[in-house]
Write a protein that holds these residues in place. Structure first.
Motif, mmCIF file in Angstrom:
data_model
loop_
_atom_site.group_PDB
_atom_site.id
_atom_site.type_symbol
_atom_site.label_atom_id
_atom_site.label_comp_id
_atom_site.label_asym_id
_atom_site.label_seq_id
_atom_site.Cartn_x
_atom_site.Cartn_y
_atom_site.Cartn_z
ATOM 1 N N ASP A 27 0.862 -1.179 0.000
ATOM 2 C CA ASP A 27 0.000 0.000 0.000
ATOM 3 C C ASP A 27 0.901 1.233 0.000
ATOM 4 O O ASP A 27 1.387 1.668 1.042
ATOM 5 C CB ASP A 27 -0.919 -0.010 1.220
ATOM 6 C CG ASP A 27 -1.937 1.117 1.190
ATOM 7 O OD1 ASP A 27 -1.772 2.062 0.386
ATOM 8 O OD2 ASP A 27 -2.909 1.045 1.964
ATOM 9 N N ILE A 28 1.140 1.766 -1.193
ATOM 10 C CA ILE A 28 2.088 2.869 -1.351
ATOM 11 C C ILE A 28 1.599 4.137 -0.653
ATOM 12 O O ILE A 28 2.390 4.939 -0.179
ATOM 13 C CB ILE A 28 2.409 3.104 -2.844
ATOM 14 C CG1 ILE A 28 3.680 3.934 -2.978
ATOM 15 C CG2 ILE A 28 1.236 3.732 -3.564
ATOM 16 C CD1 ILE A 28 4.273 3.934 -4.355
ATOM 17 N N GLN A 29 0.301 4.298 -0.539
ATOM 18 C CA GLN A 29 -0.246 5.462 0.161
ATOM 19 C C GLN A 29 0.132 5.434 1.639
ATOM 20 O O GLN A 29 0.473 6.453 2.221
ATOM 21 C CB GLN A 29 -1.765 5.520 0.001
ATOM 22 C CG GLN A 29 -2.404 6.749 0.636
ATOM 23 C CD GLN A 29 -1.978 8.050 -0.006
ATOM 24 O OE1 GLN A 29 -1.727 8.109 -1.207
ATOM 25 N NE2 GLN A 29 -1.876 9.097 0.787
ATOM 26 N N LYS A 30 0.098 4.243 2.248
ATOM 27 C CA LYS A 30 0.483 4.123 3.658
ATOM 28 C C LYS A 30 1.964 4.439 3.856
ATOM 29 O O LYS A 30 2.347 5.056 4.849
ATOM 30 C CB LYS A 30 0.158 2.730 4.189
ATOM 31 C CG LYS A 30 -1.308 2.526 4.432
ATOM 32 C CD LYS A 30 -1.569 1.186 5.065
ATOM 33 C CE LYS A 30 -3.061 1.000 5.289
ATOM 34 N NZ LYS A 30 -3.362 -0.300 5.889
ATOM 35 N N PHE A 32 3.714 6.498 1.995
ATOM 36 C CA PHE A 32 3.817 7.952 1.841
ATOM 37 C C PHE A 32 3.387 8.657 3.124
ATOM 38 O O PHE A 32 4.082 9.551 3.619
ATOM 39 C CB PHE A 32 2.973 8.427 0.661
ATOM 40 C CG PHE A 32 2.975 9.915 0.501
ATOM 41 C CD1 PHE A 32 4.070 10.554 -0.046
ATOM 42 C CD2 PHE A 32 1.890 10.678 0.908
ATOM 43 C CE1 PHE A 32 4.088 11.933 -0.186
ATOM 44 C CE2 PHE A 32 1.899 12.048 0.779
ATOM 45 C CZ PHE A 32 2.992 12.692 0.229
ATOM 46 N N GLU A 33 2.241 8.250 3.669
ATOM 47 C CA GLU A 33 1.737 8.866 4.900
ATOM 48 C C GLU A 33 2.686 8.631 6.068
ATOM 49 O O GLU A 33 2.895 9.529 6.891
ATOM 50 C CB GLU A 33 0.340 8.336 5.215
ATOM 51 C CG GLU A 33 -0.708 8.818 4.227
ATOM 52 C CD GLU A 33 -2.052 8.138 4.389
ATOM 53 O OE1 GLU A 33 -2.231 7.347 5.340
ATOM 54 O OE2 GLU A 33 -2.933 8.400 3.549
ATOM 55 N N TYR A 51 9.200 4.100 -0.155
ATOM 56 C CA TYR A 51 8.189 4.690 -1.045
ATOM 57 C C TYR A 51 8.776 4.957 -2.431
ATOM 58 O O TYR A 51 8.190 4.589 -3.450
ATOM 59 C CB TYR A 51 7.652 5.989 -0.432
ATOM 60 C CG TYR A 51 6.742 6.751 -1.360
ATOM 61 C CD1 TYR A 51 5.407 6.397 -1.496
ATOM 62 C CD2 TYR A 51 7.219 7.816 -2.121
ATOM 63 C CE1 TYR A 51 4.571 7.091 -2.358
ATOM 64 C CE2 TYR A 51 6.400 8.510 -2.974
ATOM 65 C CZ TYR A 51 5.074 8.146 -3.092
ATOM 66 O OH TYR A 51 4.258 8.834 -3.957
ATOM 67 N N LEU A 55 7.643 3.037 -5.862
ATOM 68 C CA LEU A 55 7.128 3.863 -6.955
ATOM 69 C C LEU A 55 7.952 3.661 -8.227
ATOM 70 O O LEU A 55 7.401 3.493 -9.321
ATOM 71 C CB LEU A 55 7.142 5.336 -6.547
ATOM 72 C CG LEU A 55 6.574 6.318 -7.560
ATOM 73 C CD1 LEU A 55 5.111 6.018 -7.841
ATOM 74 C CD2 LEU A 55 6.741 7.737 -7.052
#
Length: 70
Positions: A27-30, A32-33, A51, A55
């Protein structure tokens, strides 16, 4: 000791290997966050590096896909 936490190196390396093995399962969003919200500079750098790596691997897969046109 000064509160040093001993990590099981093999367990940590196995987790990192699993994360890096298939960039589409992360989960790349996690990531990043976690990078943005982490106050510890060392951990922040780790999340940022993971990250960026994930990506980059995803972008390479898309670019190398047959039929990809810019």
């Amino acid at each position: 000791m000064l509160g040093v936490i001993k990590l099981n190196e093999k367990k940590v390396l196995k987790l990192v290997d699993e994360i890096l093995a298939d960039p589409w399962q992360v989960d790349i969003q996690k990531l990043f966050e976690a990078s943005v919200n982490e106050p510890d500079e060392i951990k922040k750098n780790l999340y940022d590096s993971l990250y960026t790596y994930i990506l980059q691997k995803r972008q390479e897969a898309i670019i190398n896909h047959p039929g990809f046109v810019i």
